[in-house]
Design an enzyme around this catalytic site. Structure first.
Site: not given
Ligand SMILES: Cc1cc2nc3c(=O)[nH]c(=O)nc-3n(C[C@H](O)[C@H](O)[C@H](O)COP(=O)(O)OP(=O)(O)OC[C@H]3O[C@@H](n4cnc5c(N)ncnc54)[C@H](O)[C@@H]3O)c2cc1C
Length: 423
Positions: A172, A15
């Protein structure tokens, strides 16, 4: 965009990372997105893949396809293993190096076991599509094994599903597994009564959904119990094994244990050698940059910042998106010559959690909604945030179908050994 344009490298197309790319549309930059997976994942609906309500392709999209119209973006499949801030390069685990002018680390988090990593094989967490399909396999295989089991105690263990952690994901999962067992599966089995399956939600704290107000927690508690979930509060799990769990000093035999209790940030702080909190989240500056590194932004679940009226920003999707938008704006302003650092401020829209397919709780701050209306609002919000009309329609149709017929079309055991004796 020419090869000499300012090069923004975004690590992680979750995200946060995608919000940066979106915010940089029409900026004079070249962008490289690096992700260890080829897809962007809508994690909020991951539990529905684990419980056989949705198919994997309904909640994930190839990153390359999402940015296909943006000629200035190059997408690379690869795992970043370190960052050299002096040389301004990221290194991939296959030895490749990629130089950047500005770096955005948006690498998210994984589940954490509070020092008990040995529990992971017995109590998997839910973070990736692989986790979800593997959990789905465990759940469905357990019913299959129970159907063939003649020993009553072993059958009871196969029909006991333990979920550890009473936050939104645990709630959930528990609600959806209870509905699967008690409402969807009964007509399909001959030797077992799946309505007798026990779904146990264990929460070490005093109430489930601790981030919600006490009245919404109490409502969710009652709604889960109505679905047949056995909620155990105030006892931490002290052991997980192939046979079950020990909590409150008592053993509970269970063949499916799911972990929804804790997360640990990606090692972004270790890559940069800067301070992190207990969950490994890098403590960013007010403008979301790493300490002493104004050219490196760290956003989303892998960062921590007290930018929500003095409180830490929650690890949820809207927070990651807002941080991504802030980082993109800062990059654009800098390219325009405005180098003043502007602090990030988080705007909280609300907390949402669903309880099975007919109830939910929502706290918008100014109003609280619960029950069936909340479930419809939750459903509409999630459909709205999915990417692409095809997926919106597919998810809406899947939910409608389950709602009317109780039939979950994604009830497939895939990966690995299919025999009922397999684990
Ligand atoms: C089961 C579950 C349910 C959830 N439900 C909700 C909800 O209902 N509402 C809500 O708002 N939030 C929810 N969340 C939380 C939300 O999904 C996260 O807060 C959000 O995805 C964070 O975004 P981000 O971009 O920080 O990380 P992420 O969306 O996790 O993206 C990280 C990306 O980095 C990549 N990555 C990681 N390490 C490396 C590396 N070393 N090299 C290259 N790529 C890498 C991964 O593959 C991934 O694509 C939920 C999370 C989970 C696990």
């Amino acid at each position: 965009m020419t090869g000499t344009a300012h090069h923004v490298v975004i690590v992680g197309a979750g995200f946060g990372g995608l919000a940066v790319a979106q915010g940089l549309a029409s900026a004079p930059v070249r962008i490289t997105i690096i992700d260890q997976r080829n897809h962007h994942l809508f994690q909020p609906l991951l539990y529905q893949v684990a419980t056989a309500s949705l198919a994997t392709s309904e909640i994930a999209w190839p990153i390359r396809h999402l940015v296909r119209k943006r000629k200035e973006i190059c997408t690379l499949l690869g795992t970043v293993s370190s960052v050299d801030p002096e040389k301004r390069k990221v290194a991939l685990d296959d030895g490749a190096e990629i130089a950047y002018d500005t770096l955005v680390l948006a690498t998210g988090a994984r589940h954490a076991y509070f020092g008990h990593d040995e529990w992971e094989p017995y109590a998997p967490g839910l973070k990736t599509l692989e986790d979800a399909t593997s959990i789905r396999r465990r759940i469905l295989l357990s019913f299959e094994r129970a159907e063939r089991e003649t020993d009553a105690a072993r059958r009871a263990a196969l029909l006991t599903f333990v979920i550890i952690g009473g936050g939104p994901t645990g709630v959930e999962l528990a609600g959806d597994i209870a509905e699967l067992a008690h409402h969807n599966l009964p007509p399909d089995f001959r030797h077992i009564d799946t309505r007798k399956a026990r779904v146990v939600l264990i929460e070490a704290g005093a109430r489930i959904l601790p981030s919600f107000t006490p009245d919404l927690s109490a409502y969710a508690h009652a709604a889960l119990e109505h679905l047949g979930v056995d909620i155990q509060l105030g006892s931490a799990v002290s052991e997980c094994s192939a046979d079950g769990v020990i909590f409150g000093g008592q053993p509970l035999a269970a063949k499916v244990i799911l972990w929804a209790a804790g997360v640990r940030a990606s090692p972004a702080a270790a890559w940069l050698g800067v301070p992190a909190d207990n969950a490994g989240r890098l403590k960013v500056e007010p403008d979301l940059t790493a300490p002493g590194r104004p050219e490196i932004f760290v956003i989303g679940d892998t960062a921590t910042i007290d930018a929500w009226k003095g409180k830490p920003v929650p690890g949820i999707a809207p927070a990651a998106k807002q941080q991504g938008a802030h980082a993109a704006n800062t990059i654009k302003r800098r390219l325009g010559g405005d180098t003043a650092a502007r602090p990030f401020r988080y705007q909280h829209a609300g907390n949402l959690a669903t309880i099975g397919k007919r109830s939910a709780v929502i706290d918008f701050g100014w109003i609280k909604v619960r029950g069936r209306l909340a479930w419809w609002l939750w459903g509409l919000a999630h459909i709205y945030f999915l990417i692409g009309m095809r997926n919106r329609l597919a998810v809406a149709l899947s939910w409608f179908w389950i709602y009317v017929t109780g039939n979950r079309s994604a009830r497939l055991i895939t990966q690995g050994d299919q025999r009922p004796t397999a684990r």
